[in-house]
Design a protein around this motif. Structure first.
Motif, PDB file in Angstrom:
ATOM      1  N   PRO A 187      51.194  33.368  49.640  1.00  0.00           N
ATOM      2  CA  PRO A 187      51.103  33.030  50.956  1.00  0.00           C
ATOM      3  C   PRO A 187      51.059  34.285  52.476  1.00  0.00           C
ATOM      4  N   ASN A 188      50.801  33.699  52.514  1.00  0.00           N
ATOM      5  CA  ASN A 188      50.126  35.047  53.448  1.00  0.00           C
ATOM      6  C   ASN A 188      48.407  35.973  52.859  1.00  0.00           C
ATOM      7  N   TYR A 189      49.368  37.198  53.077  1.00  0.00           N
ATOM      8  CA  TYR A 189      49.104  38.263  51.614  1.00  0.00           C
ATOM      9  C   TYR A 189      49.808  39.474  51.540  1.00  0.00           C
ATOM     10  N   ASN A 190      49.780  39.919  50.230  1.00  0.00           N
ATOM     11  CA  ASN A 190      50.391  41.186  50.076  1.00  0.00           C
ATOM     12  C   ASN A 190      49.727  41.462  49.267  1.00  0.00           C
ATOM     13  N   HIS A 191      49.642  43.243  49.477  1.00  0.00           N
ATOM     14  CA  HIS A 191      48.410  44.727  48.267  1.00  0.00           C
ATOM     15  C   HIS A 191      49.004  45.127  47.217  1.00  0.00           C
ATOM     16  N   GLU A 192      50.720  44.689  47.515  1.00  0.00           N
ATOM     17  CA  GLU A 192      51.190  44.489  45.910  1.00  0.00           C
ATOM     18  C   GLU A 192      51.766  43.428  45.404  1.00  0.00           C
ATOM     19  N   TRP A 193      51.103  42.588  44.780  1.00  0.00           N
ATOM     20  CA  TRP A 193      50.730  41.509  44.187  1.00  0.00           C
ATOM     21  C   TRP A 193      50.164  40.791  42.812  1.00  0.00           C
ATOM     22  N   PRO A 194      50.778  42.063  41.997  1.00  0.00           N
ATOM     23  CA  PRO A 194      49.604  42.279  40.859  1.00  0.00           C
ATOM     24  C   PRO A 194      49.701  40.532  39.711  1.00  0.00           C
ATOM     25  N   SER A 195      48.470  40.184  39.446  1.00  0.00           N
ATOM     26  CA  SER A 195      48.910  39.098  38.760  1.00  0.00           C
ATOM     27  C   SER A 195      47.289  39.199  37.606  1.00  0.00           C
ATOM     28  N   ASP A 196      48.411  38.459  36.675  1.00  0.00           N
ATOM     29  CA  ASP A 196      47.458  38.421  35.266  1.00  0.00           C
ATOM     30  C   ASP A 196      46.111  37.692  34.738  1.00  0.00           C
ATOM     31  N   ILE A 197      45.085  37.820  35.625  1.00  0.00           N
ATOM     32  CA  ILE A 197      44.231  36.990  35.601  1.00  0.00           C
ATOM     33  C   ILE A 197      43.369  36.463  34.430  1.00  0.00           C
ATOM     34  N   SER A 198      43.436  35.664  33.361  1.00  0.00           N
ATOM     35  CA  SER A 198      42.350  35.569  32.095  1.00  0.00           C
ATOM     36  C   SER A 198      41.192  34.272  32.906  1.00  0.00           C
ATOM     37  N   VAL A 199      39.942  35.085  31.328  1.00  0.00           N
ATOM     38  CA  VAL A 199      38.209  34.269  31.528  1.00  0.00           C
ATOM     39  C   VAL A 199      38.681  33.875  30.113  1.00  0.00           C
ATOM     40  N   TRP A 200      38.190  33.148  29.943  1.00  0.00           N
ATOM     41  CA  TRP A 200      38.035  31.808  28.760  1.00  0.00           C
ATOM     42  C   TRP A 200      36.428  31.859  28.956  1.00  0.00           C
ATOM     43  N   VAL A 201      36.124  31.729  27.506  1.00  0.00           N
ATOM     44  CA  VAL A 201      34.493  31.061  27.528  1.00  0.00           C
ATOM     45  C   VAL A 201      34.656  30.375  26.324  1.00  0.00           C
ATOM     46  N   ASN A 202      34.373  28.729  26.387  1.00  0.00           N
ATOM     47  CA  ASN A 202      34.706  28.153  25.257  1.00  0.00           C
ATOM     48  C   ASN A 202      35.327  27.815  24.306  1.00  0.00           C
ATOM     49  N   GLY A 203      36.201  28.038  25.449  1.00  0.00           N
ATOM     50  CA  GLY A 203      38.252  28.161  24.867  1.00  0.00           C
ATOM     51  C   GLY A 203      38.592  29.431  24.070  1.00  0.00           C
ATOM     52  N   VAL A 204      37.352  30.309  24.139  1.00  0.00           N
ATOM     53  CA  VAL A 204      38.679  31.704  23.335  1.00  0.00           C
ATOM     54  C   VAL A 204      38.556  32.732  24.935  1.00  0.00           C
ATOM     55  N   GLU A 205      39.784  33.000  24.496  1.00  0.00           N
ATOM     56  CA  GLU A 205      39.856  34.331  25.873  1.00  0.00           C
ATOM     57  C   GLU A 205      39.571  35.593  25.865  1.00  0.00           C
ATOM     58  N   ILE A 206      38.505  35.657  26.693  1.00  0.00           N
ATOM     59  CA  ILE A 206      37.733  36.902  26.909  1.00  0.00           C
ATOM     60  C   ILE A 206      38.410  38.452  27.087  1.00  0.00           C
ATOM     61  N   ASP A 229      43.420  35.522  60.442  1.00  0.00           N
ATOM     62  CA  ASP A 229      43.876  36.554  60.476  1.00  0.00           C
ATOM     63  C   ASP A 229      45.649  37.132  59.715  1.00  0.00           C
ATOM     64  N   TRP A 230      46.009  36.007  58.998  1.00  0.00           N
ATOM     65  CA  TRP A 230      47.397  36.124  58.535  1.00  0.00           C
ATOM     66  C   TRP A 230      47.293  35.928  57.239  1.00  0.00           C
ATOM     67  N   SER A 231      45.574  35.027  56.954  1.00  0.00           N
ATOM     68  CA  SER A 231      45.349  35.174  55.164  1.00  0.00           C
ATOM     69  C   SER A 231      44.881  36.061  54.362  1.00  0.00           C
ATOM     70  N   THR A 232      44.434  36.033  53.106  1.00  0.00           N
ATOM     71  CA  THR A 232      44.127  36.217  52.500  1.00  0.00           C
ATOM     72  C   THR A 232      42.288  36.786  52.716  1.00  0.00           C
ATOM     73  N   LYS A 233      42.048  37.745  52.235  1.00  0.00           N
ATOM     74  CA  LYS A 233      40.322  38.116  53.671  1.00  0.00           C
ATOM     75  C   LYS A 233      39.477  38.491  52.473  1.00  0.00           C
TER      76      LYS A 233
END
Length: 316
Positions: A187-206, A229-233
């Motif tokens: 919510p709003n934004y935070n530059h120190e907010w880690p996130s493990d974002i994964s990408v899958w292709v045809n069911g396989v996590e690349i 102004d207070w949100s992700t940019k």
């Protein structure tokens, strides 16, 4: 591996010019094992920062390196990474490729055109004109208006896209690239907010990328005037590349997944999923940016490089 020949003289001149100075060769050598910013390169080579900045521009123009602006303690810094581990120059001219022998295929998928999703708050989406439906309501993600989205965010879950694989029959796929602008979600934004974002292709996590945060300290270059102004940019442009040996993220290896495991030739479509694994250490959500939000004027871009046998024959 970058392959050059007399069939593309402009590219050949650009690359050979970039390689014509010892300092630029030294920069490429420094980027062999890790990313470096301009100041770090200047210190390692004992060169003025201005000189290194000019060399970086030449290497970037020749597409030998990739650069991105990352947040720093004061403003932002330009971070450099190498695009290729080798360059091969063919001194024989190859036959010109006919339209049926073209060796690349590119398509952009608007971020709102997902085919499936499962999200949890905080979540929402906006077009270039306004918010789309009710914020923090997962049911809104199934409304037909989602196709107009230019920014999408969710704290947990995924969105999935079907991309057309319009590749000639008998083509040999050499590499698959997928690029998109993204960051964490809070919510709003935070530059120190880690996130493990994964990408899958045809069911396989690349591969998985740990986004350092949700960025909002300055306006995105493309954001509409009405955006809050207070949100992700803005986010960071990330590129996954799969070939016959490995998967890289911004040219750094992230997994051993190869093209063979993705079964790309078995279907006229590619199934792309972007999201957070339920067991991810950093459950920091996802922001996806389209052409009219953030810093990069693109949606989700897929680039496929392939070869036809007739295009590899040499002239007599």
């Amino acid at each position: 591996m970058l392959e050059l020949s007399f069939n593309d003289p402009e590219r050949l001149v650009s690359v050979t010019h970039a390689l014509s100075t010892r300092s630029r060769i030294d920069i490429l050598q420094l980027l062999h094992t890790k990313k470096l910013n301009v100041i770090e390169i200047a210190e390692a080579l004992d060169l003025p920062v201005s000189t290194v900045a000019n060399h970086v521009k030449v290497l970037e123009a020749a597409k030998l390196i990739h650069t991105e602006m990352l947040p720093a303690s004061r403003g932002a810094m330009k971070v450099c990474s190498r695009n290729y581990d080798g360059i091969f120059i063919a001194l024989n001219r190859f036959k010109s490729l006919s339209m049926s022998d073209m060796n690349s295929y590119e398509v952009e998928m608007p971020i709102g055109h997902y085919s499936d999703c499962e999200v949890a708050p905080s979540c929402g989406m906006a077009s270039a004109e306004s918010m789309i439906l009710k914020e923090d309501d997962p049911a809104s993600f199934y409304h037909p208006k989602h196709i107009d989205a230019q920014i999408i965010w969710f704290a947990k879950g995924y969105v999935e896209y079907l991309l057309p694989m319009d590749i000639p029959e008998g083509a040999y796929i050499e590499s698959l690239e997928l690029s998109m602008e993204m960051c964490s979600e809070v919510p709003n934004y935070n530059h120190e907010w880690p996130s493990d974002i994964s990408v899958w292709v045809n069911g396989v996590e690349i591969g998985m990328w740990t986004s350092p945060g949700d960025f909002g300290d300055r306006p995105g270059k493309l954001n509409p005037e009405w955006w809050y102004d207070w949100s992700t940019k803005y986010g960071l442009l990330k590129t996954w590349r799969v070939d016959n040996e490995k998967t890289t993220l911004d040219m750094e290896k992230v997994s051993d997944v190869t093209l063979r495991q993705l079964n790309l030739s078995e279907s006229p479509k590619l199934r792309l999923r972007i999201g957070i694994r339920p067991d991810a250490v950093n459950q920091g959500g996802v922001n996806l940016f389209g052409r009219e939000f953030g810093d990069h004027e693109q949606h989700i871009r897929m680039y496929v490089k392939y070869a036809m046998a007739s295009g590899r024959e040499e002239e007599n």
